[in-house]
Design an enzyme around this catalytic site. Structure first.
Site, PDB file in Angstrom:
ATOM      1  N   LEU A 134      -6.725  -4.797   7.422  1.00 28.16           N
ATOM      2  CA  LEU A 134      -6.440  -5.924   6.519  1.00 28.16           C
ATOM      3  C   LEU A 134      -7.071  -5.753   5.140  1.00 28.16           C
ATOM      4  CD1 LEU A 134      -6.632  -8.949   8.985  1.00 28.16           C
ATOM      5  CD2 LEU A 134      -4.610  -7.777   8.107  1.00 28.16           C
TER       6      LEU A 134
ATOM      7  N   ASN B 110     -10.966  -2.824  -5.399  1.00 33.05           N
ATOM      8  CA  ASN B 110     -10.234  -1.804  -6.159  1.00 33.05           C
ATOM      9  C   ASN B 110     -10.939  -1.422  -7.471  1.00 33.05           C
ATOM     10  OD1 ASN B 110      -6.958  -2.957  -5.070  1.00 33.05           O
ATOM     11  ND2 ASN B 110      -8.110  -1.195  -4.339  1.00 33.05           N
TER      12      ASN B 110
ATOM     13  N   ASP C  21       0.831  -1.207   0.000  1.00 34.32           N
ATOM     14  CA  ASP C  21       0.000   0.000   0.000  1.00 34.32           C
ATOM     15  C   ASP C  21       0.866   1.258   0.000  1.00 34.32           C
ATOM     16  OD1 ASP C  21      -2.363   1.398  -0.029  1.00 34.32           O
ATOM     17  OD2 ASP C  21      -2.754   1.207   2.118  1.00 34.32           O
TER      18      ASP C  21
HETATM   19  C1  IPE Z   1      -5.358  -2.819  -0.291  1.00 32.81           C
HETATM   20  O1  IPE Z   1      -5.064  -1.482  -0.401  1.00 32.81           O
HETATM   21  C2  IPE Z   1      -5.324  -3.473  -1.644  1.00 32.81           C
HETATM   22  C3  IPE Z   1      -4.008  -3.621  -2.248  1.00 32.81           C
HETATM   23  C4  IPE Z   1      -2.863  -3.268  -1.731  1.00 32.81           C
HETATM   24  C5  IPE Z   1      -4.017  -4.243  -3.553  1.00 32.81           C
HETATM   25  P1  IPE Z   1      -6.200  -0.375  -0.555  1.00 32.81           P
HETATM   26  O2  IPE Z   1      -5.472   0.912  -0.697  1.00 32.81           O
HETATM   27  O3  IPE Z   1      -7.129  -0.745  -1.646  1.00 32.81           O
HETATM   28  O4  IPE Z   1      -6.957  -0.484   0.834  1.00 32.81           O
HETATM   29  P2  IPE Z   1      -7.881   0.570   1.586  1.00 32.81           P
HETATM   30  O5  IPE Z   1      -8.925   1.018   0.601  1.00 32.81           O
HETATM   31  O6  IPE Z   1      -6.990   1.701   1.997  1.00 32.81           O
HETATM   32  O7  IPE Z   1      -8.432  -0.166   2.759  1.00 32.81           O
HETATM   33  C1  IPE Z   2      -1.495   0.360  -3.450  1.00 33.25           C
HETATM   34  O1  IPE Z   2      -1.334   1.735  -3.458  1.00 33.25           O
HETATM   35  C2  IPE Z   2      -1.757  -0.197  -4.828  1.00 33.25           C
HETATM   36  C3  IPE Z   2      -3.118  -0.739  -5.012  1.00 33.25           C
HETATM   37  C4  IPE Z   2      -4.070  -0.702  -4.125  1.00 33.25           C
HETATM   38  C5  IPE Z   2      -3.384  -1.357  -6.273  1.00 33.25           C
HETATM   39  P1  IPE Z   2      -2.560   2.733  -3.400  1.00 33.25           P
HETATM   40  O2  IPE Z   2      -2.946   3.097  -4.795  1.00 33.25           O
HETATM   41  O3  IPE Z   2      -3.652   2.199  -2.560  1.00 33.25           O
HETATM   42  O4  IPE Z   2      -1.880   3.976  -2.701  1.00 33.25           O
HETATM   43  P2  IPE Z   2      -2.510   4.948  -1.619  1.00 33.25           P
HETATM   44  O5  IPE Z   2      -3.048   4.092  -0.515  1.00 33.25           O
HETATM   45  O6  IPE Z   2      -3.578   5.722  -2.323  1.00 33.25           O
HETATM   46  O7  IPE Z   2      -1.360   5.801  -1.189  1.00 33.25           O
HETATM   47 MG    MG Z   3      -4.125   2.346  -0.585  1.00 33.20          MG
END
Ligand code: IPE
Ligand code: IPE
Ligand code: MG
Length: 228
Positions: free
Chosen positions: A183, A65, A17
């Site tokens: 999680l 996502n 993340d």
């Molecule tokens: C979890 O991260 C999913 C992945 C890393 C692929 P998200 O960025 O989607 O999670 P939330 O929305 O902050 O809980």
């Molecule tokens: C994780 O990074 C990648 C995926 C969830 C695919 P994010 O895109 O969630 O990055 P933040 O949480 O917005 O910084």
């Molecule tokens: Mg994220």
């Protein structure tokens, strides 16, 4: 504790993340953050044979996502296409066996075909890279429970036997980067007795050195599984 009893993590999972925040801090488009995130994955996979890890599971795209803007979802899918195409020969050469969790057969047909080919061509590998794609843990558990019910008794063992992780070692360590402490529908069942680490590092900044540090911290943890 005897030195040979030092716990070693065989199966490590990471919620990668923070790509978006990494880019935002640099006034760059989110897509660049995701691109740098892929580079972090590549370096980590390259470092696996210097560790105790037999299976590394990475959360790449959650079933939630899809709520993101269409262009970001498109960027992520294109990065996946590019990554598998460019890195498959290296996986094969380095004995990396690909495994995929989640409802990946629901992705675009060309991605499904590409992944089927990659699974087949890496089947002989000895270290597993498991990628969670279009993955949601609650959906995985519901699917597994339905299959167990169709075959007979629903028990913790029959559910576990139908999870996407059935053929992987038990989860030892779960790491989430970027400072979020949740999680997000990842490996809920498998985390029952996993050790957890939440680190502030944003995913594109996460290096093999960070992983080695996490493994070292893990070796100092006492796992009890409810005993004493
Ligand atoms: C979890 O991260 C999913 C992945 C890393 C692929 P998200 O960025 O989607 O999670 P939330 O929305 O902050 O809980
Ligand atoms: C994780 O990074 C990648 C995926 C969830 C695919 P994010 O895109 O969630 O990055 P933040 O949480 O917005 O910084
Ligand atoms: Mg994220």
């Amino acid at each position: 504790m005897q030195p040979d009893e030092t716990p070693r993590a065989r199966h490590v999972a990471i919620i990668m993340d923070g790509n978006g925040r990494w880019a935002k801090r640099r006034h760059l488009p989110r897509a660049i953050g995701h691109q740098r995130g892929v580079e972090a994955v590549r370096e980590l996979v390259r470092s696996l044979n210097e560790t105790s890890i037999e299976c590394l599971t990475l959360y790449a795209f959650s079933s939630e996502n899809w709520k993101r803007p269409e262009d970001e979802v498109g960027d992520l899918m294109n990065l996946m296409r590019k990554f598998v195409k460019s890195d498959l020969p290296e996986f094969i050469a380095n004995g990396v066996k690909l495994h995929i969790l989640g409802n990946w057969r629901g992705l675009a047909p060309d991605i499904v075909e590409m992944l089927e080919d990659a699974l087949e061509r890496t089947a002989g590998g000895s270290r597993t890279l498991a990628v969670a794609l279009n993955y949601g843990s609650q959906q995985e558990i519901a699917r597994a429970a339905a299959k167990a019910a169709a075959e007979g008794e629903v028990t913790t063992d029959t559910i576990a036997a139908h999870l996407d992780t059935a053929e992987l070692p038990p989860l030892d360590l779960l790491i989430r980067t970027s400072g979020e402490v949740r999680l997000s529908n990842f490996l809920l069942w498998q985390s029952a007795y996993a050790e957890m680490m939440f680190v502030d590092t944003l995913w594109p900044d996460f290096t093999p050195g960070h992983l080695k540090q996490a493994l070292e911290d893990f070796s100092g943890r006492e796992r009890r599984y409810g005993g004493r």
